[in-house]
Design a protein around this motif. Structure first.
Motif, PDB file in Angstrom:
ATOM      1  N   ILE A  17      30.143  62.207 115.670  1.00  9.63           N
ATOM      2  CA  ILE A  17      30.431  63.095 116.801  1.00  9.63           C
ATOM      3  C   ILE A  17      31.520  64.075 116.379  1.00  9.63           C
ATOM      4  O   ILE A  17      32.633  63.672 116.042  1.00  9.63           O
ATOM      5  CB  ILE A  17      30.898  62.318 118.044  1.00  9.63           C
ATOM      6  CG1 ILE A  17      29.955  61.149 118.332  1.00  9.63           C
ATOM      7  CG2 ILE A  17      30.970  63.249 119.249  1.00  9.63           C
ATOM      8  CD1 ILE A  17      30.351  60.331 119.563  1.00  9.63           C
ATOM      9  N   ILE A  21      35.684  69.883 110.283  1.00 10.17           N
ATOM     10  CA  ILE A  21      35.727  69.537 108.859  1.00 10.17           C
ATOM     11  C   ILE A  21      35.661  68.027 108.632  1.00 10.17           C
ATOM     12  O   ILE A  21      35.017  67.566 107.681  1.00 10.17           O
ATOM     13  CB  ILE A  21      36.971  70.175 108.172  1.00 10.17           C
ATOM     14  CG1 ILE A  21      36.831  70.137 106.662  1.00 10.17           C
ATOM     15  CG2 ILE A  21      38.288  69.530 108.626  1.00 10.17           C
ATOM     16  CD1 ILE A  21      35.699  70.954 106.103  1.00 10.17           C
ATOM     17  N   ALA A  22      36.257  67.237 109.538  1.00  6.28           N
ATOM     18  CA  ALA A  22      36.226  65.779 109.357  1.00  6.28           C
ATOM     19  C   ALA A  22      34.798  65.268 109.508  1.00  6.28           C
ATOM     20  O   ALA A  22      34.276  64.558 108.634  1.00  6.28           O
ATOM     21  CB  ALA A  22      37.151  65.095 110.362  1.00  6.28           C
ATOM     22  N   HIS A  40      26.488  65.321 115.924  1.00  7.45           N
ATOM     23  CA  HIS A  40      26.493  65.950 117.248  1.00  7.45           C
ATOM     24  C   HIS A  40      27.696  66.876 117.378  1.00  7.45           C
ATOM     25  O   HIS A  40      28.818  66.477 117.050  1.00  7.45           O
ATOM     26  CB  HIS A  40      26.603  64.884 118.348  1.00  7.45           C
ATOM     27  CG  HIS A  40      25.459  63.917 118.355  1.00  7.45           C
ATOM     28  ND1 HIS A  40      24.327  64.106 119.103  1.00  7.45           N
ATOM     29  CD2 HIS A  40      25.279  62.746 117.679  1.00  7.45           C
ATOM     30  CE1 HIS A  40      23.493  63.096 118.911  1.00  7.45           C
ATOM     31  NE2 HIS A  40      24.046  62.261 118.037  1.00  7.45           N
ATOM     32  N   GLU A  41      27.461  68.083 117.889  1.00  2.62           N
ATOM     33  CA  GLU A  41      28.565  69.034 118.080  1.00  2.62           C
ATOM     34  C   GLU A  41      28.402  69.720 119.433  1.00  2.62           C
ATOM     35  O   GLU A  41      27.349  70.264 119.731  1.00  2.62           O
ATOM     36  CB  GLU A  41      28.564  70.067 116.935  1.00  2.62           C
ATOM     37  CG  GLU A  41      29.493  71.242 117.142  1.00  2.62           C
ATOM     38  CD  GLU A  41      30.953  70.871 117.423  1.00  2.62           C
ATOM     39  OE1 GLU A  41      31.507  70.026 116.703  1.00  2.62           O
ATOM     40  OE2 GLU A  41      31.532  71.428 118.377  1.00  2.62           O
ATOM     41  N   SER A  43      29.968  72.362 120.466  1.00  2.00           N
ATOM     42  CA  SER A  43      30.030  73.824 120.324  1.00  2.00           C
ATOM     43  C   SER A  43      28.660  74.338 119.852  1.00  2.00           C
ATOM     44  O   SER A  43      27.812  73.551 119.432  1.00  2.00           O
ATOM     45  CB  SER A  43      31.097  74.161 119.284  1.00  2.00           C
ATOM     46  OG  SER A  43      31.277  75.524 119.120  1.00  2.00           O
ATOM     47  N   LEU A  49      34.848  76.048 119.146  1.00  2.00           N
ATOM     48  CA  LEU A  49      35.592  75.018 119.887  1.00  2.00           C
ATOM     49  C   LEU A  49      36.362  74.085 118.942  1.00  2.00           C
ATOM     50  O   LEU A  49      37.092  73.218 119.392  1.00  2.00           O
ATOM     51  CB  LEU A  49      34.635  74.180 120.750  1.00  2.00           C
ATOM     52  CG  LEU A  49      33.935  74.916 121.892  1.00  2.00           C
ATOM     53  CD1 LEU A  49      33.013  73.958 122.656  1.00  2.00           C
ATOM     54  CD2 LEU A  49      34.965  75.514 122.843  1.00  2.00           C
ATOM     55  N   SER A  52      38.994  73.485 113.232  1.00  2.00           N
ATOM     56  CA  SER A  52      38.637  73.879 111.865  1.00  2.00           C
ATOM     57  C   SER A  52      38.315  75.374 111.762  1.00  2.00           C
ATOM     58  O   SER A  52      38.568  75.996 110.721  1.00  2.00           O
ATOM     59  CB  SER A  52      37.447  73.051 111.377  1.00  2.00           C
ATOM     60  OG  SER A  52      37.742  71.670 111.440  1.00  2.00           O
ATOM     61  N   GLY A  56      43.481  77.712 107.769  1.00  2.00           N
ATOM     62  CA  GLY A  56      43.659  78.481 106.553  1.00  2.00           C
ATOM     63  C   GLY A  56      42.689  78.046 105.461  1.00  2.00           C
ATOM     64  O   GLY A  56      42.234  78.846 104.666  1.00  2.00           O
ATOM     65  N   MET A  58      43.432  75.957 102.971  1.00  2.00           N
ATOM     66  CA  MET A  58      44.055  75.730 101.657  1.00  2.00           C
ATOM     67  C   MET A  58      43.864  74.273 101.239  1.00  2.00           C
ATOM     68  O   MET A  58      43.977  73.356 102.051  1.00  2.00           O
ATOM     69  CB  MET A  58      45.548  76.046 101.726  1.00  2.00           C
ATOM     70  CG  MET A  58      45.825  77.524 101.858  1.00  2.00           C
ATOM     71  SD  MET A  58      47.580  77.884 101.905  1.00  2.00           S
ATOM     72  CE  MET A  58      48.046  77.126 103.425  1.00  2.00           C
ATOM     73  N   ALA A 174      28.294  64.555 123.056  1.00  2.49           N
ATOM     74  CA  ALA A 174      27.878  63.163 122.828  1.00  2.49           C
ATOM     75  C   ALA A 174      28.934  62.171 123.315  1.00  2.49           C
ATOM     76  O   ALA A 174      30.126  62.478 123.334  1.00  2.49           O
ATOM     77  CB  ALA A 174      27.616  62.950 121.351  1.00  2.49           C
ATOM     78  N   GLY A 282      44.954  77.513 116.765  1.00  2.00           N
ATOM     79  CA  GLY A 282      44.233  76.250 116.863  1.00  2.00           C
ATOM     80  C   GLY A 282      45.223  75.126 117.080  1.00  2.00           C
ATOM     81  O   GLY A 282      46.409  75.257 116.756  1.00  2.00           O
ATOM     82  N   LEU A 312      42.024  69.557 103.357  1.00  2.00           N
ATOM     83  CA  LEU A 312      42.496  68.847 102.175  1.00  2.00           C
ATOM     84  C   LEU A 312      42.028  67.386 102.159  1.00  2.00           C
ATOM     85  O   LEU A 312      41.730  66.851 101.097  1.00  2.00           O
ATOM     86  CB  LEU A 312      44.036  68.914 102.136  1.00  2.00           C
ATOM     87  CG  LEU A 312      44.711  68.184 100.988  1.00  2.00           C
ATOM     88  CD1 LEU A 312      44.266  68.779  99.654  1.00  2.00           C
ATOM     89  CD2 LEU A 312      46.224  68.276 101.112  1.00  2.00           C
TER      90      LEU A 312
END
Ligand SMILES: Cc1cc2nc3c(=O)[nH]c(=O)nc-3n(C[C@H](O)[C@H](O)[C@H](O)COP(=O)(O)OP(=O)(O)OC[C@H]3O[C@@H](n4cnc5c(N)ncnc54)[C@H](O)[C@@H]3O)c2cc1C
Length: 338
Positions: A17, A21-22, A40-41, A43, A49, A52, A56, A58, A174, A282, A312
């Motif tokens: 869910i 990025i995670a 599931h997203e 957005s 939303l 991420s 940036g 980096m 979800a 954000g 990262l």
């Protein structure tokens, strides 16, 4: 550090869910390992939303060591390998840290608290970043660091997931309780209903555009309050970031805008003529200790608290979750079992 609980999760379907990025990295590594994955997203595919979207991007485990615990460096270094392996096109041009003479003491402190750098004199700086010729007397160069463009790499991760046989459902709000099999909750700040100690740490940024300056890597400017930086994006664009404020509104204050634009001007006066493309902010999802956590409760796993290190850390955290599900390997520094 590692111990095995000997658990095996069998062939359950895996629902992730949150496609920030995670979640994107979790879904990708599970799909590539042969699991049946649905991401599931809530957005749409613009991902506006997610935190991420505003980052940036980096990949800077050495620079981040100035203000973070050793675990960030450990997981960050592993993530660099995973970015290289899965996305070989990721730019690894390093990072540059510069300071004006009045901030020399802070510059030396930064050098002391971090590793993986070499000192450059004015000539070395000019060779590395010709646009900065004559601007700074010295700098710190971290050759092994990289950076990604979040708004480009998120769709790339989602496409890689689909190519690996996974499914992604946008506009899908979800709920873990309504999903079968293994559920990996990567909802970021929205997971406060089940992880109430999460808080949002606001980061403001400005996107500008100019053809007068060229940079090949992120440039961090030593600043007494915030780690301010300029990151080159494609098409003559640069991201100026980022503040770090204990607040959960998503506005950009005049004060922050002045500081960010001032930092850009301090890196190069030609930025004064740049066109402002976007202001944004954000909310970084953070636990009280600002460290990431993989919380395991039977078939439900929550990956959160990536704070200022989501890009990262996400690959290494996904690898740890996969090792737990497939082989019962527990990383005591990051995992908490119910
Ligand atoms: C200005 C700024 C600069 C940053 N710079 C860097 C950097 O240079 N390097 C770095 O490593 N990190 C950086 N970060 C930190 C990084 O952005 C965060 O750590 C990271 O984005 C957190 O990712 P996440 O996937 O946990 O959360 P998110 O990106 O917020 O993703 C969570 C997703 O879950 C979705 N969701 C929520 N509830 C549901 C639901 N019920 N159903 C379906 N979907 C749901 C949301 O829509 C969202 O897309 C920066 C952050 C900011 C704000």
């Amino acid at each position: 550090m590692f111990q095995s609980s000997g658990t095996s999760r069998g062939e359950s379907p895996v629902s992730v869910i949150g496609a920030g990025i995670a979640g994107a990295w979790q879904a990708l590594l599970f799909a590539q390992a042969g699991h049946q994955v649905t991401l599931h997203e809530r957005s749409d595919d613009t991902m506006t939303l997610s935190t991420s979207h505003w980052a940036g991007g980096m990949l800077a485990p050495y620079c981040e060591a100035e203000t973070s615990e050793p675990v960030i460096n450990r997981l960050g270094l592993r993530s660099l390998d995973l970015w290289r392996e899965h996305f070989p096109q990721t730019p690894f041009n390093g990072s540059l840290v510069v300071a004006h003479p009045r901030d020399r003491a802070d510059f030396e402190r930064f050098a002391r608290l971090t590793s993986g750098h070499r000192r450059l004199d004015a000539a070395g700086m000019a060779e590395l970043e010709p646009s900065l010729e004559g601007r700074f007397r010295e700098g710190l160069f971290y050759p092994d660091e990289g950076h990604v463009e979040p708004r480009r790499v998120l769709p790339e991760l989602h496409a890689a997931l689909t190519a690996a046989g996974g499914t992604i459902q946008f506009d899908s709000d979800a709920h873990a309780d309504q999903l079968d099999g293994i559920v990996i909750d990567c909802r970021g700040l929205a997971a406060r209903d089940t992880q109430p100690s999460l808080r949002g740490v606001k980061g403001e940024l400005i996107l500008i555009e100019t053809g007068e300056v060229e940079l090949s890597r992120p440039v961090r400017l030593i600043h007494p309050r915030w780690p301010l930086y300029v990151i080159p994006r494609g098409h003559n664009r640069f991201m100026l970031g980022a503040t770090s404020i204990e607040a959960e509104d998503t506005g950009v204050s005049v004060r922050s805008a002045l500081e960010l634009l001032g930092a850009a001007y301090a890196v190069h006066p030609a930025f004064a003529e740049a066109r402002i493309v976007e202001f944004g902010s954000g909310l970084r999802p953070a636990f009280p200790d600002n460290l990431p956590r993989i919380a395991i409760d039977n078939q439900k796993i929550a990956v959160n608290g990536l704070y200022r290190h989501g890009f990262l850390l996400a690959p290494a955290l996904a690898e740890l979750t996969l090792s737990y599900v497939e082989r019962g390997v527990i990383d005591n520094e990051v995992m908490q079992c119910a």
